[in-house]
Design a protein around this motif. Sequence first.
Motif, mmCIF file in Angstrom:
data_model
loop_
_atom_site.group_PDB
_atom_site.id
_atom_site.type_symbol
_atom_site.label_atom_id
_atom_site.label_comp_id
_atom_site.label_asym_id
_atom_site.label_seq_id
_atom_site.Cartn_x
_atom_site.Cartn_y
_atom_site.Cartn_z
ATOM 1 N N TYR A 16 0.838 -1.206 0.000
ATOM 2 C CA TYR A 16 0.000 0.000 0.000
ATOM 3 C C TYR A 16 0.871 1.254 0.000
ATOM 4 N N TRP A 17 1.922 1.249 0.818
ATOM 5 C CA TRP A 17 2.839 2.385 0.875
ATOM 6 C C TRP A 17 3.521 2.601 -0.483
ATOM 7 N N CYS A 18 4.063 1.518 -1.063
ATOM 8 C CA CYS A 18 4.790 1.638 -2.326
ATOM 9 C C CYS A 18 3.888 2.124 -3.452
ATOM 10 N N ARG A 19 2.674 1.647 -3.478
ATOM 11 C CA ARG A 19 1.745 2.103 -4.520
ATOM 12 C C ARG A 19 1.401 3.574 -4.334
ATOM 13 N N ASN A 20 1.236 4.002 -3.093
ATOM 14 C CA ASN A 20 0.977 5.411 -2.827
ATOM 15 C C ASN A 20 2.138 6.276 -3.312
ATOM 16 N N VAL A 21 3.364 5.825 -3.025
ATOM 17 C CA VAL A 21 4.543 6.570 -3.466
ATOM 18 C C VAL A 21 4.579 6.650 -4.990
ATOM 19 N N LEU A 22 4.401 5.516 -5.657
ATOM 20 C CA LEU A 22 4.475 5.476 -7.115
ATOM 21 C C LEU A 22 3.402 6.356 -7.751
ATOM 22 N N HIS A 23 2.158 6.228 -7.293
ATOM 23 C CA HIS A 23 1.074 7.027 -7.873
ATOM 24 C C HIS A 23 1.293 8.513 -7.633
ATOM 25 N N PHE A 24 1.817 8.848 -6.453
ATOM 26 C CA PHE A 24 2.069 10.251 -6.141
ATOM 27 C C PHE A 24 3.152 10.816 -7.060
ATOM 28 N N LEU A 25 4.243 10.069 -7.258
ATOM 29 C CA LEU A 25 5.333 10.546 -8.092
ATOM 30 C C LEU A 25 4.907 10.677 -9.549
ATOM 31 N N GLU A 26 4.076 9.757 -10.010
ATOM 32 C CA GLU A 26 3.590 9.847 -11.386
ATOM 33 C C GLU A 26 2.661 11.054 -11.550
ATOM 34 N N TRP A 27 1.851 11.315 -10.528
ATOM 35 C CA TRP A 27 0.995 12.512 -10.546
ATOM 36 C C TRP A 27 1.856 13.771 -10.555
ATOM 37 N N ALA A 28 2.837 13.830 -9.672
ATOM 38 C CA ALA A 28 3.691 15.017 -9.563
ATOM 39 C C ALA A 28 4.504 15.245 -10.833
ATOM 40 N N SER A 29 4.919 14.166 -11.492
ATOM 41 C CA SER A 29 5.757 14.309 -12.688
ATOM 42 C C SER A 29 4.997 14.955 -13.840
ATOM 43 N N GLY A 30 3.666 14.962 -13.772
ATOM 44 C CA GLY A 30 2.861 15.565 -14.835
ATOM 45 C C GLY A 30 2.454 17.004 -14.556
ATOM 46 N N ILE A 31 2.914 17.573 -13.437
ATOM 47 C CA ILE A 31 2.527 18.938 -13.067
ATOM 48 C C ILE A 31 3.494 19.932 -13.697
ATOM 49 N N GLU A 32 3.031 20.660 -14.687
ATOM 50 C CA GLU A 32 3.901 21.581 -15.415
ATOM 51 C C GLU A 32 4.429 22.698 -14.517
ATOM 52 N N ASP A 33 3.648 23.132 -13.538
ATOM 53 C CA ASP A 33 4.080 24.230 -12.664
ATOM 54 C C ASP A 33 5.360 23.889 -11.897
ATOM 55 N N TYR A 145 9.245 32.422 -2.993
ATOM 56 C CA TYR A 145 8.244 33.352 -3.532
ATOM 57 C C TYR A 145 7.393 32.650 -4.587
ATOM 58 N N ARG A 146 8.020 31.877 -5.471
ATOM 59 C CA ARG A 146 7.273 31.166 -6.516
ATOM 60 C C ARG A 146 6.337 30.129 -5.894
ATOM 61 N N ILE A 147 6.793 29.457 -4.855
ATOM 62 C CA ILE A 147 5.946 28.468 -4.178
ATOM 63 C C ILE A 147 4.680 29.130 -3.663
ATOM 64 N N ARG A 148 4.837 30.275 -2.999
ATOM 65 C CA ARG A 148 3.669 30.997 -2.474
ATOM 66 C C ARG A 148 2.743 31.457 -3.593
ATOM 67 N N CYS A 149 3.330 31.877 -4.718
ATOM 68 C CA CYS A 149 2.518 32.323 -5.855
ATOM 69 C C CYS A 149 1.660 31.184 -6.401
ATOM 70 N N TYR A 150 2.247 30.000 -6.532
ATOM 71 C CA TYR A 150 1.479 28.872 -7.060
ATOM 72 C C TYR A 150 0.452 28.378 -6.043
ATOM 73 N N ARG A 151 0.784 28.458 -4.788
ATOM 74 C CA ARG A 151 -0.204 28.102 -3.758
ATOM 75 C C ARG A 151 -1.411 29.033 -3.861
ATOM 76 N N LEU A 152 -1.157 30.325 -4.011
ATOM 77 C CA LEU A 152 -2.247 31.297 -4.157
ATOM 78 C C LEU A 152 -3.039 31.048 -5.440
ATOM 79 N N LYS A 153 -2.344 30.607 -6.482
ATOM 80 C CA LYS A 153 -3.024 30.285 -7.745
ATOM 81 C C LYS A 153 -4.105 29.222 -7.519
ATOM 82 N N TYR A 154 -3.749 28.156 -6.789
ATOM 83 C CA TYR A 154 -4.708 27.072 -6.577
ATOM 84 C C TYR A 154 -5.754 27.424 -5.521
ATOM 85 N N CYS A 155 -5.396 28.297 -4.598
ATOM 86 C CA CYS A 155 -6.400 28.811 -3.657
ATOM 87 C C CYS A 155 -7.454 29.617 -4.420
#
Length: 241
Positions: A16-33, A145-155
């Motif tokens: 369960y842990w390994c699948r969570n890690v894999l799915h999370f990394l695959e999701w994150a790898s597709g985030i252009e931001d 600063y960029r991290i905060r900007c993207y956080r505000l974007k999704y908020c």
Amino acid sequence: MRKTFLQDPKNSMKLYWCRNVLHFLEWASGIEDLGHFSQQEKTLLVAENFLSIACLTSFYGFLKIQHEQFEQSTEDRRVPSPCSMEWFAEFSKLSPDAEISIHRAISEIMEPMDSLDVSMEELVLLKFIMLFTEPSSSKSSTDSYRIRCYRLKYCELLRKYIMAQIPDPEKRIARIAELLKIVESVRNTATYLDKWMTMFYTSNTCQMNDVLVYDFHVRTYHNGANLPCLAPNGLPIKREI
């Protein structure tokens, strides 16, 4: 896999842990931001925020399973009501700390999500908001600063989504406040769970004392720049699946 985990966490924890890690990394790898950050900040964002996001999505999934099975139950085959501690009876047996973390998760995460009836769209936006949280070890003011900007974007995207769903301004504000409160509760619960899981691995509970599993959880957390975690196809963790 979540159903299996609820029934037999001791024997399914590692998978369960390994699948969570894999799915999370695959999701994150597709985030252009994420492509707008340095490799070190990018890796730290992923490594430090993984457990919180995994907690959010896992308990959301557990809640959906519980509602589904509860609605399908009959007089002859009754199941516990959603958000009941009975669903996590086997997990709670693993250790006193596991039981404490589940109590916290139910009261601070699952019950509020159940009360709000959080939609999938809201869940996805909460994941992005949680991902773009400044790492504790961040040293670059530019990246921060960029991290905060993207956080505000999704908020802002969350605000627009809720605005389209709820016409009453006061109810909109109240819902946004409750959703962001869940984000904070998830982080607090994940921090507690993180400390417990480090001991959990080193004691080899559920055969979790493995280099590939332990490495992502502990060493990467403190030395994020050394792991190319945004390239899932090259991760050793994939061999654990």
